[in-house]
Design a protein around this motif. Structure first.
Motif: not given
Ligand SMILES: *[C@@H]1O[C@H](CO)[C@@H](O)[C@H](O)[C@H]1NC(C)=O
Ligand SMILES: *[C@@H]1O[C@H](CO)[C@@H](O)[C@H](O)[C@H]1NC(C)=O
Ligand SMILES: *[C@@H]1O[C@H](CO)[C@@H](O)[C@H](O)[C@H]1NC(C)=O
Length: 685
Positions: A101-107
């Motif tokens: 998920p994008m959340s994993l890449v992001n985190a």
């Molecule tokens: C990605 O990370 C930023 C800050 O850590 C956050 O504000 C944003 O909502 C995140 N996006 C997703 C798709 O998780």
């Protein structure tokens, strides 16, 4: 789709995409907003980044971001965490074949920025930054692949920048899923290469953008004038790339790739520099299967042998499992490397490796490696000090020759990192390397920012064109002691330009002899998604998660198949990576450093767990048993009780050795699957 379309599309859509970037960074913009130096007399110090080398770098690979991933969907085949109800976690469906998920890449990148960015000198990023084509209802399109790559490249720029732009050099490479159709990359120049020239503009040195458009290869002087990281375009070596044939015909991009590499490595050698190689698809090759076209493997192994004084290490991704390979220079066959002899490429007895390896086929593959390692000569000779070697002169000498000298230069090491995509657990690897004497070297950021200030700087870093360097075309087989079993010299091939070996008297390179720029060790990090997602009852894992049916179909729905998340809305714990293991204190691996010799010892020990080793030991078991295989063995209390001679001791010792080998093998397997499997599960594989 015709690639031209893709490019037009990218030009149209990119402005839109940029607005959607989660991190707000654009990889296409110029990254450096620089102030002119205030004091012209001391210009350089005013633009330095204040950074010093840390002796550490990050290897990150196989992110496989999927913007269609939805938490609490099904991990089943053809759904791939896009729909339905199931155990898919908010940060990813660990142990399944779903993408990230994008959340994993992001985190992950947020964690890297917070915890690693200021501790590392450069980033090795070995590709696959797009999802798989695993859902028929949502087929992949070229534009999506490029858009995602652009987005991820931007996120990398953001992660590794300060307010003046990129501060840590990032070296990317293609994965087989970064191109469309996947696995197929035609010879350059072409639209895909041109598009990536733009996507990776911040990462590719300007002087090399032209040659990148031509072949998708480049290098970055991550420590100016000391160390360059070579991004190899393994798509041109990849057996599954229907757009190429081999690496021996001059019209082939793989042939050109090796020509480029030869010229560049000669250039580096002449400058007294070292090189680290990186790529996506590794040169994996077992008795039955291989990933590279055979002539490409042959040339690569020969090149690495000839440049063994220059190359510090070779890092790859693609496989998702944590493991390593040893290329054996005794398997170099000059007849295959010479195009005129081999006709249309070298016929290989090996089949292509499966696209997606189930845990079962991964275990089969690792077992094939182990069985091959079972045939390694006993590394006792490598352990002997000079006196002992003298005592057993004849045998010792013979044994040492088996390894290509005391630094095991017969072999080459390939290190393969596990992925971010949670086929197991998401994973990152941080290497440490020796920076003795480089503490005050200027950094990439210093050099880049200084160059930005002075565009008129003479192009002293510019690489020579392929073919510019004068060279001998006939290799010196005498000094190389290449006693080929086949005996005959290959027929003359006017297109065959073999690299020169290290000149006489050159000491072994950093991959073999510990020295400045040698790899010292690495720390493997993982994120325990079962804990972090906080959705599933631990211990209630579905026993059939990896059943044979799933393995046979080639899709793994994961350990949690059939489970229902305990929260209606995900309530994850704080995201973070923790240490899985570190070669610095892993007592089972016992790697003092990452030199080839240490890996040969480790591979030999793992090989002893193979049944193949048993029959071998029966052949010359006595010879092997005369020595203490492991330095620490005598300090083992189990062994010390049997210090008196006789069969009893020998048998006990043999048994102990076997147990030790099995323990090492299970340890290796556990890491291969990023600690997602219990001991019992591993024993059952
Ligand atoms: C990605 O990370 C930023 C800050 O850590 C956050 O504000 C944003 O909502 C995140 N996006 C997703 C798709 O998780
Ligand atoms: C690092 O390199 C220096 C210089 O070559 C060498 O003396 C030292 O032993 C090396 N350190 C390690 C831990 O290998
Ligand atoms: C991961 O977390 C789960 C749930 O807390 C736990 O049962 C498991 O042992 C952890 N695995 C590792 C390798 O730490």
């Amino acid at each position: 789709m015709p690639p031209l379309k893709a490019l037009q599309w990218a030009a149209l859509v990119v402005p839109n995409l940029l607005a959607q970037l989660p991190c707000g960074a654009s990889a296409t913009e110029t990254q450096f907003v620089l102030q002119p130096p205030i004091d012209p007399g001391n210009g350089r110090s005013l633009v330095t980044s204040q950074r010093r080398l840390h002796g550490r770098f990050l290897h990150i690979t196989d992110l496989h971001p999927d913007e269609h991933y939805q938490p609490h969907t099904s991990t089943e085949e053809d759904i791939a965490c896009h729909r339905g109800n199931g155990p898919a976690g908010i940060y990813g469906a660990e142990t399944s074949d779903c993408d990230s998920p994008m959340s994993l890449v992001n985190a992950t990148l947020a964690w890297v920025k917070e915890n690693l960015r200021d501790e590392i000198d450069f980033v090795v990023w070995t590709g696959d930054s797009a999802r798989h084509d695993s859902d028929e209802r949502m087929p992949r399109h070229n534009k999506d692949i490029l858009a995602m790559n652009r987005r991820i490249a931007g996120a990398f720029v953001d992660t590794f920048s300060d307010d003046k732009g990129l501060i840590v050099p990032v070296v990317p490479t293609f994965g087989n899923n970064d191109i469309y159709p996947h696995n197929i990359l035609l010879p350059g120049p072409n639209d895909i290469l041109q598009t990536y020239t733009s996507i990776w503009k911040p990462f590719i040195p300007e002087a090399q953008r032209h040659s990148f458009e031509f072949g998708g290869w480049f290098y970055v002087e991550v420590i100016p004038n000391k160390l360059a990281v070579f991004s190899l375009n393994t798509m041109y070596f990849f057996d599954r790339n229907a757009g190429i044939d081999d690496c021996v015909h001059p019209s082939e991009p793989g042939y050109k790739h090796f020509e480029w590499l030869r010229v560049q490595l000669d250039f580096l050698r002449s400058r007294g520099m070292k090189a680290m190689l990186m790529g996506h698809v590794p040169p994996a090759r077992t008795a039955g299967k291989q990933l590279w076209e055979e002539t490409c493997w042959q040339k690569y192994t020969l090149w690495l042998q000839q440049y063994r004084d220059v190359i510090t290490g070779s890092l790859y991704g693609h496989m998702n499992i944590d493991h390593f390979l040893l290329q054996d220079t005794h398997e170099i066959d000059m007849a295959l490397i010479s195009a005129s002899a081999s006709g249309k490429g070298g016929a290989s007895v090996r089949g292509a490796m499966e696209e997606k390896l189930s845990i079962q086929s991964s275990a089969d593959y690792l077992r094939e490696l182990r069985d091959h390692w079972a045939k390694l000569p006993s590394p006792v000779a490598l352990e002997q000090d000079v006196d002992e070697a003298k005592k057993r002169r004849r045998k010792g000498k013979k044994d040492k020759d088996k390894f290509g000298g005391k630094w095991a230069e017969r072999f080459q090491l390939t290190l393969i990192s596990p992925s971010v995509v949670p086929n197991y657990f998401p994973s990152l690897r941080v290497f440490e390397y020796n920076i003795t004497g480089l503490e005050d070297s200027s950094t990439w950021a210093d050099a880049t920012r200084a160059a930005q200030l002075d565009e008129a700087l003479p192009g002293d870093e510019e690489a020579p064109d392929v073919g510019e360097l004068k060279r001998s075309e006939v290799p010196d087989f005498e000094t190389e002691k290449k006693k080929k079993k086949k005996g005959k010299k290959p027929p003359e091939d006017p297109n065959l330009h073999l690299p020169d070996p290290p000149s006489k008297g050159t000491p072994p390179g950093p991959a073999y002899l510990p020295q400045t720029l040698s790899l010292l060790g690495y720390t493997q990090y993982y994120a325990n998604l079962t804990y972090i997602n906080n959705d599933l009852v631990a211990g209630s894992e579905d026993e059939d998660g990896d059943d044979d049916d799933a393995a046979a179909r080639g899709w793994n729905p994961g350990k949690h198949k059939g489970q229902t998340p305990k929260h209606g809305k995900p309530q994850p714990r704080a995201f973070g990576f923790e240490v899985e293991y570190s070669t610095f204190d892993d007592e089972i691996y016992g790697l003092d450093d990452l030199t080839v010799k240490n890996y040969v010892r480790l591979a030999h020990r793992i090989g002893q767990a193979s049944k193949k080793a048993k029959s071998l030991a029966d052949d010359d078991g006595d010879e092997i048993d005369e020595y203490d295989e492991d330095e620490d063995e005598d300090s083992d209390p189990d062994i010390r009780g049997f210090t008196k001679g006789g069969k009893h001791k020998k048998n006990k010792k043999k048994k102990h050795k076997k147990e030790k080998a099995l323990k090492t093998w299970l340890h290796f397997l556990k890491h291969a699957f990023v600690s997602t499997r219990s001991k019992e599960e591993l024993e059952g594989l």
